[in-house]
Design a protein around this motif. Structure first.
Motif, PDB file in Angstrom:
ATOM      1  N   ALA A   1      40.826  43.204  67.472  1.00 45.51           N
ATOM      2  CA  ALA A   1      39.860  42.121  67.503  1.00 45.51           C
ATOM      3  C   ALA A   1      38.985  42.210  66.264  1.00 45.51           C
ATOM      4  CB  ALA A   1      39.006  42.201  68.769  1.00 45.51           C
ATOM      5  N   LEU A   2      39.146  41.243  65.369  1.00 43.02           N
ATOM      6  CA  LEU A   2      38.406  41.300  64.114  1.00 43.02           C
ATOM      7  C   LEU A   2      37.021  40.716  64.260  1.00 43.02           C
ATOM      8  CD1 LEU A   2      40.564  40.446  61.003  1.00 43.02           C
ATOM      9  CD2 LEU A   2      39.710  42.628  61.842  1.00 43.02           C
ATOM     10  N   GLY A   3      36.067  41.373  63.623  1.00 35.41           N
ATOM     11  CA  GLY A   3      34.739  40.807  63.520  1.00 35.41           C
ATOM     12  C   GLY A   3      34.683  39.858  62.343  1.00 35.41           C
ATOM     13  N   GLU A   4      33.528  39.758  61.735  1.00 36.81           N
ATOM     14  CA  GLU A   4      33.361  38.874  60.592  1.00 36.81           C
ATOM     15  C   GLU A   4      34.149  39.375  59.386  1.00 36.81           C
ATOM     16  OE1 GLU A   4      30.005  36.015  58.909  1.00 36.81           O
ATOM     17  OE2 GLU A   4      30.359  36.687  60.950  1.00 36.81           O
ATOM     18  N   ALA A   5      34.781  38.427  58.716  1.00 39.70           N
ATOM     19  CA  ALA A   5      35.513  38.772  57.500  1.00 39.70           C
ATOM     20  C   ALA A   5      34.787  38.209  56.296  1.00 39.70           C
ATOM     21  CB  ALA A   5      36.941  38.228  57.564  1.00 39.70           C
ATOM     22  N   THR A   6      34.496  39.059  55.320  1.00 42.54           N
ATOM     23  CA  THR A   6      33.788  38.638  54.118  1.00 42.54           C
ATOM     24  C   THR A   6      34.761  38.476  52.959  1.00 42.54           C
ATOM     25  OG1 THR A   6      32.023  40.089  54.883  1.00 42.54           O
ATOM     26  CG2 THR A   6      31.804  39.149  52.668  1.00 42.54           C
ATOM     27  N   LYS A   7      34.648  37.326  52.309  1.00 39.75           N
ATOM     28  CA  LYS A   7      35.491  37.112  51.131  1.00 39.75           C
ATOM     29  C   LYS A   7      34.922  37.870  49.943  1.00 39.75           C
ATOM     30  CE  LYS A   7      38.040  32.792  51.464  1.00 39.75           C
ATOM     31  NZ  LYS A   7      38.224  31.430  50.930  1.00 39.75           N
ATOM     32  N   LEU A   8      35.752  38.634  49.283  1.00 41.42           N
ATOM     33  CA  LEU A   8      35.366  39.242  48.011  1.00 41.42           C
ATOM     34  C   LEU A   8      35.926  38.358  46.890  1.00 41.42           C
ATOM     35  CD1 LEU A   8      36.038  43.026  48.740  1.00 41.42           C
ATOM     36  CD2 LEU A   8      33.900  41.749  48.878  1.00 41.42           C
ATOM     37  N   PRO A   9      35.402  38.517  45.692  1.00 40.42           N
ATOM     38  CA  PRO A   9      35.874  37.664  44.589  1.00 40.42           C
ATOM     39  C   PRO A   9      37.369  37.847  44.357  1.00 40.42           C
ATOM     40  CG  PRO A   9      33.923  38.899  43.941  1.00 40.42           C
ATOM     41  CD  PRO A   9      34.332  39.435  45.279  1.00 40.42           C
ATOM     42  N   PRO A  10      38.125  36.749  44.240  1.00 44.76           N
ATOM     43  CA  PRO A  10      39.554  36.857  43.950  1.00 44.76           C
ATOM     44  C   PRO A  10      39.770  37.218  42.484  1.00 44.76           C
ATOM     45  CG  PRO A  10      38.905  34.566  43.993  1.00 44.76           C
ATOM     46  CD  PRO A  10      37.673  35.364  44.347  1.00 44.76           C
ATOM     47  N   PHE A  11      40.927  37.756  42.179  1.00 47.36           N
ATOM     48  CA  PHE A  11      41.256  37.951  40.773  1.00 47.36           C
ATOM     49  C   PHE A  11      42.761  37.790  40.582  1.00 47.36           C
ATOM     50  CE2 PHE A  11      43.162  42.165  40.909  1.00 47.36           C
ATOM     51  CZ  PHE A  11      42.630  42.710  42.066  1.00 47.36           C
ATOM     52  N   LYS A  12      43.111  37.497  39.356  1.00 47.98           N
ATOM     53  CA  LYS A  12      44.516  37.249  39.028  1.00 47.98           C
ATOM     54  C   LYS A  12      45.136  38.489  38.413  1.00 47.98           C
ATOM     55  CE  LYS A  12      43.795  32.320  38.055  1.00 47.98           C
ATOM     56  NZ  LYS A  12      44.511  31.826  39.249  1.00 47.98           N
ATOM     57  N   HIS A  13      46.420  38.673  38.713  1.00 48.76           N
ATOM     58  CA  HIS A  13      47.165  39.736  38.052  1.00 48.76           C
ATOM     59  C   HIS A  13      48.463  39.145  37.523  1.00 48.76           C
ATOM     60  CE1 HIS A  13      48.177  43.874  37.110  1.00 48.76           C
ATOM     61  NE2 HIS A  13      49.414  43.592  37.474  1.00 48.76           N
ATOM     62  N   VAL A  14      48.774  39.418  36.273  1.00 51.36           N
ATOM     63  CA  VAL A  14      49.957  38.862  35.639  1.00 51.36           C
ATOM     64  C   VAL A  14      51.093  39.877  35.662  1.00 51.36           C
ATOM     65  CG1 VAL A  14      50.901  37.829  33.554  1.00 51.36           C
ATOM     66  CG2 VAL A  14      48.497  37.461  34.158  1.00 51.36           C
ATOM     67  N   PHE A  15      52.112  39.561  36.433  1.00 46.72           N
ATOM     68  CA  PHE A  15      53.325  40.360  36.402  1.00 46.72           C
ATOM     69  C   PHE A  15      54.282  39.749  35.386  1.00 46.72           C
ATOM     70  CE2 PHE A  15      51.618  41.053  40.620  1.00 46.72           C
ATOM     71  CZ  PHE A  15      51.735  42.422  40.768  1.00 46.72           C
ATOM     72  N   THR A  16      55.407  40.409  35.153  1.00 46.87           N
ATOM     73  CA  THR A  16      56.390  39.870  34.227  1.00 46.87           C
ATOM     74  C   THR A  16      56.950  38.566  34.759  1.00 46.87           C
ATOM     75  OG1 THR A  16      56.973  42.097  33.591  1.00 46.87           O
ATOM     76  CG2 THR A  16      58.489  40.359  32.955  1.00 46.87           C
ATOM     77  N   HIS A  17      57.162  38.469  36.065  1.00 41.56           N
ATOM     78  CA  HIS A  17      57.895  37.351  36.634  1.00 41.56           C
ATOM     79  C   HIS A  17      57.036  36.330  37.358  1.00 41.56           C
ATOM     80  CE1 HIS A  17      61.544  39.458  35.639  1.00 41.56           C
ATOM     81  NE2 HIS A  17      61.005  40.537  36.151  1.00 41.56           N
ATOM     82  N   PHE A  18      55.791  36.648  37.613  1.00 39.18           N
ATOM     83  CA  PHE A  18      54.916  35.673  38.258  1.00 39.18           C
ATOM     84  C   PHE A  18      53.459  36.090  38.106  1.00 39.18           C
ATOM     85  CE2 PHE A  18      55.858  38.856  41.383  1.00 39.18           C
ATOM     86  CZ  PHE A  18      54.700  39.004  42.129  1.00 39.18           C
ATOM     87  N   ARG A  19      52.594  35.137  38.394  1.00 38.14           N
ATOM     88  CA  ARG A  19      51.163  35.416  38.393  1.00 38.14           C
ATOM     89  C   ARG A  19      50.693  35.453  39.839  1.00 38.14           C
ATOM     90  NH1 ARG A  19      49.319  33.911  33.251  1.00 38.14           N
ATOM     91  NH2 ARG A  19      50.871  32.685  32.124  1.00 38.14           N
ATOM     92  N   LEU A  20      49.972  36.467  40.174  1.00 37.95           N
ATOM     93  CA  LEU A  20      49.500  36.628  41.538  1.00 37.95           C
ATOM     94  C   LEU A  20      47.985  36.553  41.572  1.00 37.95           C
ATOM     95  CD1 LEU A  20      50.128  37.385  44.523  1.00 37.95           C
ATOM     96  CD2 LEU A  20      49.880  39.771  43.859  1.00 37.95           C
TER      97      LEU A  20
END
Length: 306
Positions: free
Chosen positions: A238-257
Motif C-alpha cells: 500500500a503506497l503512501g504519497e509519491a513525490t515526483k523528483l526532477p526527470p532527466f534524460k540519458h542518451v544511449f547509443t540506440h535511444f534516448r531515455l
DNA sequence: GAACCGTGGGA
DNA sequence: TTCCCAAGGTT
C-alpha cells in the motif's frame, strides 16, 4: 572489457576486476552477482555474464586451461571471430587475423575500401584483406602494430599521415580522402522512451531490484520500473504519497531515455515475496552495482532527504 | 541481416 | 548540443 570500449575507460575496471578475480578459476568460482557488480558502470553487461560463463567452461570443459585454436576459442561465450584471433595470436603465437575498429579504419584507408564497414559485403572484404596481409612470422608484433597504427596515427579525425610508415601505399592519402574513409554508418532516427522508476525508501535504505539477465542493464540492480500503482500492486504494497523528483534524460547509443523518478516512503518491515529485491543503504546505493544513470537518480534521493 | 546492447570522450 | 564511435558479440 575492451569490446567496443576504449582502453582508457577499461583500465580502472580491469585493475579492480583482476584484484578480485586473479585467475580464470577464481572467476569461475565467483557468484555472478559479484561479477556484475564489478562491471557496473562499464556498460554492455552481457559481456560480464559471458565472461563468467566463459571462465566456467574453461574450468570444467577445458580443465582450467584456455584452448589454443581459433575455432575452439570462438565456441566460448562472448568470444567471437576477432577476439578468438586476438587470443590465439597474442597468447599462443598463432597466425590469425583480427578485425577491430582500428584495423577496419586502417584497411579502409590503405586500400580505399568504399561503403560502410558494417555492411556485410564490405565487412567480408575487410576480413579477406586482413587475412591476406598476415605475415609468416612475428604475428604478435604485427597485430599489435596494426592496432596501434589505427589507435595512434591512423585516427578517426586528423590522422598523422606524415608519421605513418605505410603512407606511401595508402589510397586514401593519395586521393586526399582520409576524412571520407571509412564511410559513416547511415543513421536512423533515434527512438525516445520515457520510463518511471519508483524509489521506495524507509528513510535510511532504498529498495532495489535485480533486472533479468538479458536486455537493458541485464543483471544489474535498479529501482523498480513502472507506474507507482503498478509497482505497489506487484509487491502487494500500500503506497503512501509519491513525490515526483526532477526527470532527466540519458542518451544511449540506440535511444534516448527520459527517467522519471518517483519517491515513495514505505514501511521498513516490508518483506516482498519476490526474489531479487534488496535493501541498500542510500549512501551506498550508488555503488551497489547500479548502472550509471541510476547513480544520478539515487543521488537525487540522497539530496532530497537532505 | 539487422537490431540490440552502455558509457564516456572527442570534435 | 549533437553526432560519432571505441581492443564486438549475441539474438
Amino acid at each position: 572489457m575492451l569490446q567496443q570500449t576504449q582502453v582508457s575507460t577499461v583500465i580502472p575496471y580491469y585493475a579492480r576486476f583482476l584484484a578480485s578475480f586473479p585467475d580464470v578459476l577464481a572467476l569461475a568460482a565467483a557468484p555472478i552477482d559479484l561479477v556484475i557488480e564489478h562491471w557496473a558502470g562499464l556498460g554492455y553487461y552481457a559481456r560480464a555474464r559471458n565472461l563468467h560463463r566463459c571462465a566456467q567452461q574453461i574450468a570444467t570443459v577445458h580443465a582450467g586451461k584456455f584452448p589454443e585454436t581459433e575455432a575452439q576459442l570462438e565456441e566460448l561465450p562472448g568470444i567471437g571471430r576477432s577476439t578468438a584471433a586476438a587470443i590465439a595470436a597474442f597468447a599462443f603465437g598463432r597466425r590469425a587475423a583480427i578485425l577491430d575498429g582500428n584495423v577496419k579504419r586502417v584497411l579502409c584507408r590503405q586500400f580505399g575500401v568504399a561503403g560502410f564497414p558494417g555492411a556485410k559485403a564490405v565487412h567480408d572484404r575487410l576480413w579477406l584483406l586482413a587475412e591476406s596481409l598476415l605475415p609468416e612470422n612475428d604475428i604478435e608484433v604485427y597485430t599489435q602494430g596494426l592496432m596501434d597504427l589505427g589507435a595512434t596515427l591512423c585516427t578517426r579525425s586528423r590522422p598523422r599521415c606524415g608519421d605513418c610508415p605505410v603512407a606511401a601505399g595508402c589510397v586514401a592519402k593519395r586521393d586526399g580522402r582520409q576524412g571520407e574513409l571509412p564511410e559513416a554508418k547511415p543513421r536512423a532516427a533515434v527512438p525516445e522512451r520515457t520510463s518511471t522508476f519508483v524509489l521506495l525508501t524507509d528513510g535510511q535504505r532504498l529498495l532495489l531490484e535485480r533486472r533479468p539477465p538479458s536486455g537493458l542493464w541485464g543483471g544489474l540492480l535498479v529501482p523498480p520500473e513502472g507506474e507507482p500503482a503498478a509497482v505497489a500492486a506487484r509487491f502487494g504494497l500500500a503506497l503512501g504519497e509519491a513525490t515526483k523528483l526532477p526527470p532527466f534524460k540519458h542518451v544511449f547509443t540506440h535511444f534516448r531515455l527520459t527517467l522519471e523518478p518517483m519517491l515513495c516512503q514505505i514501511d521498513a518491515q516490508f518483506q516482498a515475496a519476490e526474489p531479487g529485491l534488496e535493501w541498500v543503504e542510500i549512501g551506498r546505493a550508488a555503488d551497489a552495482g547500479v548502472p550509471a544513470p541510476i547513480k544520478k537518480l539515487i543521488r537525487q534521493v540522497a539530496s532530497a532527504r537532505g
